[in-house]
Design a protein around this motif. Structure first.
Motif, short mmCIF file in Angstrom:
data_model
loop_
_atom_site.label_atom_id
_atom_site.label_comp_id
_atom_site.label_asym_id
_atom_site.label_seq_id
_atom_site.Cartn_x
_atom_site.Cartn_y
_atom_site.Cartn_z
N ALA A 29 0.83 -1.20 0.00
CA ALA A 29 0.00 0.00 0.00
C ALA A 29 0.86 1.25 0.00
O ALA A 29 0.56 2.23 -0.68
CB ALA A 29 -0.92 -0.01 1.21
N THR A 30 1.96 1.22 0.75
CA THR A 30 2.87 2.36 0.78
C THR A 30 3.52 2.58 -0.58
O THR A 30 3.60 3.72 -1.07
CB THR A 30 3.95 2.15 1.85
OG1 THR A 30 3.32 1.99 3.12
CG2 THR A 30 4.91 3.31 1.91
N THR A 33 0.87 3.93 -3.01
CA THR A 33 0.51 5.32 -2.71
C THR A 33 1.63 6.27 -3.09
O THR A 33 1.40 7.32 -3.68
CB THR A 33 0.18 5.47 -1.21
OG1 THR A 33 -0.89 4.59 -0.90
CG2 THR A 33 -0.20 6.89 -0.88
N THR A 34 2.86 5.90 -2.75
CA THR A 34 4.00 6.76 -3.04
C THR A 34 4.20 6.95 -4.54
O THR A 34 4.45 8.06 -5.00
CB THR A 34 5.28 6.17 -2.43
OG1 THR A 34 5.10 6.03 -1.03
CG2 THR A 34 6.48 7.05 -2.70
N THR A 36 2.00 6.63 -6.92
CA THR A 36 0.86 7.15 -7.67
C THR A 36 0.38 8.49 -7.16
O THR A 36 -0.68 8.95 -7.57
CB THR A 36 -0.31 6.15 -7.63
OG1 THR A 36 -0.69 5.94 -6.27
CG2 THR A 36 0.06 4.84 -8.28
N LEU A 37 1.14 9.14 -6.28
CA LEU A 37 0.73 10.45 -5.80
C LEU A 37 0.60 11.41 -6.98
O LEU A 37 1.51 11.56 -7.78
CB LEU A 37 1.73 11.00 -4.79
CG LEU A 37 1.63 10.43 -3.39
CD1 LEU A 37 2.74 11.01 -2.51
CD2 LEU A 37 0.29 10.71 -2.76
N PHE A 43 -2.28 2.68 -10.96
CA PHE A 43 -1.79 1.78 -9.92
C PHE A 43 -0.88 0.71 -10.49
O PHE A 43 -0.59 -0.28 -9.83
CB PHE A 43 -2.97 1.11 -9.21
CG PHE A 43 -3.72 2.05 -8.32
CD1 PHE A 43 -3.22 2.38 -7.08
CD2 PHE A 43 -4.92 2.58 -8.72
CE1 PHE A 43 -3.90 3.24 -6.24
CE2 PHE A 43 -5.61 3.44 -7.90
CZ PHE A 43 -5.10 3.77 -6.66
N GLY A 46 2.12 -0.23 -8.33
CA GLY A 46 1.75 -1.04 -7.18
C GLY A 46 1.50 -2.48 -7.57
O GLY A 46 1.90 -3.42 -6.87
#
Length: 75
Positions: A29-30, A33-34, A36-37, A43, A46
Motif C-alpha cells: 500500500a505504501t 501510494t508513493t 501514484t501520488l 496503480f 503497485g
C-alpha cells in the motif's frame, strides 16, 4: 518436537503468518501510494511491486528444502 509443544508451535506459526500478511499489505500500500501520488487511477507500479513480491515468494518456496522425517506411519 515433544507433543506438549505442538500448541505453542502452532500459535507461533499462525502469528508469523498474520504478521507477514499485515506487513506485506502495508508495504504494498505504501509503494502504491508513493508511486501514484498525483496520478489518480495509475496503480500499475503497485501491481508490478505485488507481482514481483509474489514471484519472489514462489521462487523462495520452490527452493526451500522439504524435510518431512518423522511423519511416516502416522495417521
Amino acid at each position: 518436537m515433544p507433543e506438549s509443544d505442538h500448541g505453542r508451535a502452532t500459535g507461533l506459526v499462525n502469528t508469523a503468518q498474520e504478521l507477514g500478511s499485515a506487513t506485506g499489505l502495508a508495504v504494498l500500500a505504501t509503494v502504491a501510494t508513493t508511486l501514484t501520488l498525483g496520478q489518480l487511477g495509475t496503480f500499475s507500479a503497485g501491481y508490478l511491486a505485488a507481482a514481483a513480491t509474489a514471484a519472489t515468494a514462489c521462487l523462495a518456496a520452490a527452493a526451500a528444502p522439504r524435510h518431512r522425517s518423522g511423519l511416516s506411519g502416522r495417521s
